[in-house]
Design a protein around this motif. Structure first.
Motif, PDB file in Angstrom:
ATOM      1  N   ARG A 180      31.616  10.213  45.763  1.00  0.00           N
ATOM      2  CA  ARG A 180      30.125  10.431  45.787  1.00  0.00           C
ATOM      3  C   ARG A 180      29.723  11.531  45.193  1.00  0.00           C
ATOM      4  O   ARG A 180      28.168  10.787  44.506  1.00  0.00           O
ATOM      5  CB  ARG A 180      29.872   9.944  46.824  1.00  0.00           C
ATOM      6  N   ASN A 181      30.489  12.819  45.269  1.00  0.00           N
ATOM      7  CA  ASN A 181      29.709  13.477  44.973  1.00  0.00           C
ATOM      8  C   ASN A 181      29.093  14.503  43.983  1.00  0.00           C
ATOM      9  O   ASN A 181      28.659  14.487  43.404  1.00  0.00           O
ATOM     10  CB  ASN A 181      30.002  14.815  46.656  1.00  0.00           C
ATOM     11  N   GLU A 182      30.688  13.898  43.154  1.00  0.00           N
ATOM     12  CA  GLU A 182      30.878  13.912  41.923  1.00  0.00           C
ATOM     13  C   GLU A 182      29.525  13.432  41.401  1.00  0.00           C
ATOM     14  O   GLU A 182      29.001  13.340  40.309  1.00  0.00           O
ATOM     15  CB  GLU A 182      32.316  13.067  41.102  1.00  0.00           C
ATOM     16  N   PHE A 183      29.151  12.052  41.703  1.00  0.00           N
ATOM     17  CA  PHE A 183      28.413  11.261  40.747  1.00  0.00           C
ATOM     18  C   PHE A 183      27.198  11.717  41.445  1.00  0.00           C
ATOM     19  O   PHE A 183      25.981  11.846  40.445  1.00  0.00           O
ATOM     20  CB  PHE A 183      28.883   9.957  41.377  1.00  0.00           C
ATOM     21  N   LEU A 184      27.044  11.778  42.304  1.00  0.00           N
ATOM     22  CA  LEU A 184      25.668  12.438  42.813  1.00  0.00           C
ATOM     23  C   LEU A 184      24.803  13.830  41.987  1.00  0.00           C
ATOM     24  O   LEU A 184      24.132  14.207  41.789  1.00  0.00           O
ATOM     25  CB  LEU A 184      25.236  13.156  44.434  1.00  0.00           C
ATOM     26  N   SER A 185      26.332  14.633  41.389  1.00  0.00           N
ATOM     27  CA  SER A 185      25.989  15.288  41.082  1.00  0.00           C
ATOM     28  C   SER A 185      25.776  15.461  39.692  1.00  0.00           C
ATOM     29  O   SER A 185      25.050  16.194  39.393  1.00  0.00           O
ATOM     30  CB  SER A 185      27.300  16.917  41.673  1.00  0.00           C
ATOM     31  N   SER A 186      26.413  15.069  38.958  1.00  0.00           N
ATOM     32  CA  SER A 186      25.881  14.777  37.687  1.00  0.00           C
ATOM     33  C   SER A 186      24.854  13.703  37.556  1.00  0.00           C
ATOM     34  O   SER A 186      24.128  14.332  36.686  1.00  0.00           O
ATOM     35  CB  SER A 186      27.080  13.720  37.451  1.00  0.00           C
ATOM     36  N   ILE A 187      24.135  13.334  38.586  1.00  0.00           N
ATOM     37  CA  ILE A 187      23.171  12.337  38.551  1.00  0.00           C
ATOM     38  C   ILE A 187      22.179  13.193  38.476  1.00  0.00           C
ATOM     39  O   ILE A 187      21.200  13.540  37.510  1.00  0.00           O
ATOM     40  CB  ILE A 187      23.180  11.521  39.098  1.00  0.00           C
ATOM     41  N   ASN A 188      21.578  14.204  39.606  1.00  0.00           N
ATOM     42  CA  ASN A 188      20.764  14.940  40.040  1.00  0.00           C
ATOM     43  C   ASN A 188      20.755  16.671  39.334  1.00  0.00           C
ATOM     44  O   ASN A 188      19.297  16.696  38.936  1.00  0.00           O
ATOM     45  CB  ASN A 188      21.044  15.498  41.124  1.00  0.00           C
ATOM     46  N   ALA A 189      22.031  17.221  38.617  1.00  0.00           N
ATOM     47  CA  ALA A 189      21.552  17.761  37.747  1.00  0.00           C
ATOM     48  C   ALA A 189      20.779  17.621  36.012  1.00  0.00           C
ATOM     49  O   ALA A 189      19.925  18.440  36.585  1.00  0.00           O
ATOM     50  CB  ALA A 189      23.136  18.311  37.059  1.00  0.00           C
TER      51      ALA A 189
END
Length: 182
Positions: free
Chosen positions: A29-38
């Motif tokens: 979850r965190n890797e996806f959210l970090s990638s999208i939100n960056a």
């Protein structure tokens, strides 16, 4: 003794595979959210259209449930489409998972799918390079996301709901504010 070691190895492999395959780990979850939100934080071009920075997305488990259900269905039935083989649309699957629009002022949903990518970085790179997928990722109407991987199928379901203000809720309850269905 030898049997216990084999069982322990089997359990560890199963746990690792389950977490990676079903995408339920916090790291996933965190890797996806970090990638999208960056990317949302700095803005980007989707094809020829520039999208300015957008607010960050948050994780939604109901959207994840819809995403994992569709990824599993595509893998099980060996197809690749936004429409399930039983005729269900993205909206049908998302609402069936409990992400409902009743009681909200606005409701927006979207979906990205992919097949064959081997990592989060690879699937995200492909989605951001695809104009339509990128527009979903940068859509300001989307506030939440659920992403799942099953075998080599990836599904990313987006949602955005806006609540009525406290004042609007009072007016609705009093009958002074009418809702019109389109």
């Amino acid at each position: 003794m030898k049997r216990s070691i084999v069982q322990a190895v089997f359990i560890l492999v199963s746990l690792f595979t389950f977490g990676k395959t079903y995408g339920q780990s916090a790291d996933f979850r965190n890797e996806f959210l970090s990638s999208i939100n960056a990317t949302r934080a700095k803005g980007c071009n989707c094809g020829d259209t520039y999208f300015p920075p957008a607010p960050p997305l948050t994780w939604n488990n109901k959207l994840f449930d819809a995403a994992i259900g569709h990824a599993k269905d595509m893998a099980k039935r060996n197809y690749f489409s936004h429409t399930s083989q039983d005729g269900r649309s993205m909206e049908d699957r998302i609402v069936l998972a409990g992400y409902i629009f009743k009681g909200f002022k606005s409701f927006a949903i979207g979906e990205n799918i992919a097949q064959g990518q081997q990592s989060i970085a690879e699937v995200m790179d492909g989605w951001f390079k695809s104009e339509g997928h990128c527009k979903n990722l940068m859509n300001r109407d989307f506030k939440e996301v659920g992403v799942a991987q099953y075998n080599d199928y990836w599904v990313q379901d987006f949602g955005g709901r806006t609540s009525f203000t406290a004042e609007q809720q009072k007016l609705i309850k009093s009958g002074k504010y009418r809702l019109i269905k389109n």
